[in-house]
Design an enzyme around this catalytic site. Structure first.
Site: not given
Lengths: 552, 552
Positions: B190, B335, B445, B450
């Site tokens: 990554t 991923e 949050k 959210w």
């Protein structure tokens, strides 16, 4: 940590349509009933209700290498069959698609091999089978009857009878277990032209991959299937997963139409009213659609079709193209889920005119992704891609029967050298396309080379006085086998052996066949023996004429 | 009996192109070199020559769960990279696609994690990296250098240096071993915006399924990819398998063009000369193609493109459509191999006009087949599909990293409850499409709900006096976190907190955002801190302003 090892199971196709095409339609409209339309969301709900009923009736899951409870189904192409295609495997049970075209005693034979505990039966058409089945198959614990005409069964049988719609409607939604992708999903039987039907198993893994790969080929020219299409499978759902369409079409996002029993006028009406743009079936289906008395009333322009189960005759393709249809070939076997090849077009064919394009479309085709295909001689060596040398089609793919149930010899014979031998004789064209020329058992094996009996029959049948012909391989001391032709003349016509040989010699001089293909003997007969399905019985011909080439 | 248990391995894609598209072309034409064209048959030959070299140099195969010899590659989008994409995994070794955009010390770090024994390096551009790598990575046994300009390396290093073209040309064709489909095929890292790059493994199985499934989505409208297309991947091959295109495009039968290093004028020329009809890349690539000084000279009508790596800005889509291009979005992660979603159109969009159609095309999209996707709250419950409630994208698929190498905590944190948590914050629209609204780490949050920092930044930035803005979540005693905006005014302009609040209140009254999204505080600053990649450094802002909402 809770890594999820994603398995290729059939419920994943349901997940896909729920997320990507929740409102796409599935229509069921049998000739003897009313039109039903479900969205994919409603279909998913129905599948889970049916699954819930299956669990209530005690259906148990299998595991890799071991089938779950067998669930037998006798029905036409119905929405409820579509529901069972998903509900049965998704709970880990095994869908046994009973071939309703077999003789009753053969159906009973396959049932006693499969040992189903649940029997789903369309009683509008198959109620005469109920008593014979229940009298001879003692594994069945419940019968679930289905009707498009609100019928209830007349016959009394010794197990509990349940109404499909009543029983499923009161169920909640089942959730599906996590299954190993190698769990059996379906159990099928070959139609067994010689001997008894042989059973085998297809796994979740095989069917999911078959679906993805076949869609990957059908999206190519000239079919170019996409989510704007409406598809009506005209392959029976009791015949090799209707070529996988109940599983593959949802991945393409198309609207699906299930027409019930194949009633030709009704099917033409459905094509018009549901705006069907894609279908698939055997040549007889296409012939019926084109030749039905009502056919000229319907506009078939833009309808795309894949023909399989038998070769696509050129004359039939001509007739379909004249109506504005697009038709290509596909090929496969019960043992191979079924699809192995499709005769889609390559870029170099884009500019082909009508006739040269048709020549490609009637070929057996190119392997779909994840099918490795060879055409091999008796030593399993590849034949040259010359369009002439005949070999047997041998394949590898994730969707092939691992074994014929209870028949080790047949299994061993098919799976030689790590390749599944299809029993189909073919040539490979120089550009890589495959073309089937015969069944291996009918090929004449002459001195290590193979002769197509079908090809010789085609050529002999062009003689104006020939009514019917069969070419068989007859034992020969020097060559192993040599071709012998059995010919019946047209009524009132005379034929001699020399007429046929001279007729074929013209094709030899044109280069259509090699000289050594000429039959060693032509026998004029009054009639040819037929099998129960109406085909020439070559086996009995081989028995009868097996000595005609013996040295005296 | 010899049943063949067909494994989903990358060499099967080679089998497919050999049987179905033996003469389809692969073109390599770098800006600094000559045009090369191979047919698939020639490509297969080259792949097997390269494989033979790998074996000669001692590359060893891995097995399920254990990588083989790591083979590191530093190159642009070249034909030889295409060869290595097939040759390395097909012998069971592991392709390590080195991200050449990382800093040299990061490259060395990833190499010391991966421990490659063979290094393939394009010395036209990357020779400055050779000495630092060889001085710091002691697993490397051979360096194989590659050049489009017939260069040879200047630097002396302590291992044997081989010329790619000379060494492969003299090889015969390797045959490939039978591999378990769970054998590692590639090793990726990554890009690690926070902390060091994290490595992971993609398997043969994952990549074959990724290829089949993504093609299954790209064939849908409006891209409708088919074998008549010519595709030029404009995603670097060192970046998540160029979104899988070197593996997926061959399954679609298209002609492939590899352009070498991305030189914009050259890429425009290739689109014209090779008649490219399909490409994919990040928004910057599309911007470059449209805004290059030579761009107006080229006809881009009919060029279809998938944009990923970042959201597709509406303005960029407008500009592309104005040039006659068709552009949609895709989404995925390192991923996830990478593709998870594509914003293809459904049947109900077929008649949409320009603007409403664009609104669909800039969405994150719909999951491709074999991706189960949810948008979940902090308790892993699905958020309602209302287009408003923000959740995190969580997925299951056969092509997701099983683990981050050497980072159990990160692995455990991503794989919660059997779902891989992507770290992307999104909403689900009522029709099921997904739209990303933020990165989870930047989401505010507030009281179990959210708030998208990106959305607030977008709205604040429409104030005429705002030069730059960053919204961060700041700890709050009652709500957990509340939004705080850091704003820099345009040069010579004045801004007060009330100006921003009043500006946002207009959007509240229009219903664009709920009232409780209004920042608790707006802080006017002279400048915003940036990361090394030029993005606003929100982490340092959170550190610095973490106390501004504390009760005194």
């Amino acid at each position: 940590m809770s890594y999820y090892d994603y398995q290729l199971t059939i419920d994943k196709i349901l997940n896909y349509i729920m997320s990507s095409y929740p409102n796409r339609e599935i229509v069921y409209w049998p000739y003897n009933g009313r039109r039903t339309m479900l969205t994919n969301t409603q279909f998913n709900h129905r599948v889970r209700q049916v699954a819930s009923l299956l669990l209530e009736l005690g259906a148990k899951r299998g595991e890799a290498g071991r089938p779950g409870t067998r669930v037998a189904v006798l029905d036409w192409n119905s929405l409820r069959y579509g529901e069972l295609y998903y509900a049965v495997p998704s709970i880990g049970a095994t869908l046994f698609t009973v071939n309703v075209r077999l003789a009753p005693q053969e159906i009973i034979y396959t049932m006693n091999v499969a040992k189903p505990e649940l029997l789903f039966i369309n009683i509008d058409d198959f109620s005469p089978l109920l008593k014979p089945i229940m009298g001879n198959v003692n594994s069945i614990k419940y019968v679930i009857y289905m009707s498009d005409e609100n019928k209830v069964p007349d016959d009394h049988v010794d197990v509990k009878m349940l109404n499909y719609y009543d029983e499923t409607a009161k169920q909640g939604e089942a959730s599906f277990p996590e299954l190993d992708e190698r769990t059996p999903a379906t159990m099928l039987f070959t139609s067994g032209t010689t001997g008894l039907p042989k059973g085998g198993i297809h796994t979740h893994r095989g069917l999911v991959l078959h679906s993805l790969a076949t869609i990957g080929a059908v999206v190519q020219p000239p079919i170019e299937l996409k989510n704007l299409d409406t598809a009506m499978p005209l392959v029976p759902m009791y015949h090799v997963h209707a070529w996988g369409m109940p599983y593959s079409l949802p991945l393409a996002g198309v609207k699906i139409v299930y027409p019930g029993k194949f009633e030709w006028g009704h099917m033409l009406r459905l094509i018009a009213e549901e705006k069907v743009t894609f279908t698939a079936g055997v040549p007889t289906i296409l012939y019926a659609l084109l030749s039905h008395p009502d056919s000229p009333k319907y506009d078939l322009r833009g309808v795309k079709m894949i023909i399989g189960g038998a070769a696509l005759p050129k004359g039939l393709l001509d007739a379909a193209v004249a109506r504005g249809m697009t038709v290509i070939s596909g090929y496969g076997l019960t043992e191979t889920a079924p699809i192995l090849t499709i005769s889609h077009l390559r870029p170099e064919h884009a500019s082909l005119d009508g006739e040269s394009r048709k020549e490609v479309e009637i070929r057996t085709g190119l392997p779909v992704p994840l099918v490795d295909l060879r055409v091999v001689d008796q030593y399993d060596n590849d034949v040259p891609p010359d369009g002439k040398t005949i070999g047997e089609i041998a394949v590898r793919s994730p969707w092939i029967f691992k074994e014929y149930m209870g028949d080790e010899e047949k299994t061993r014979n098919a799976w030689r050298n790590g390749w599944f031998h299809t029993g189909d004789a073919a040539v490979r064209l120089p550009d890589g396309y495959v073309k089937i020329v015969d069944r291996m058992k009918d090929v004449v094996k002459s001195g290590g080379e193979w002769i197509s009996s079908l090809r010789l029959e085609d050529l002999i049948s062009t003689h104006p006085s020939v009514a019917a012909v069969a070419v068989i391989g007859v034992p020969h001391d020097k060559w192993g086998e040599r071709p012998v032709a059995l010919v019946t003349p047209k009524k009132g016509q005379q034929l001699r052996e020399e007429d046929i040989i001279r007729h074929l010699e013209r094709y030899v001089s044109e280069g259509a066949i090699p000289k050594w293909w000429l039959p060693d003997k032509v026998i004029i007969v009054d009639e040819l023996p037929l099998t129960s399905t109406g085909k020439v019985d070559k086996k009995s011909l081989r028995d009868r004429y097996g000595n005609v080439l013996k040295q005296k």
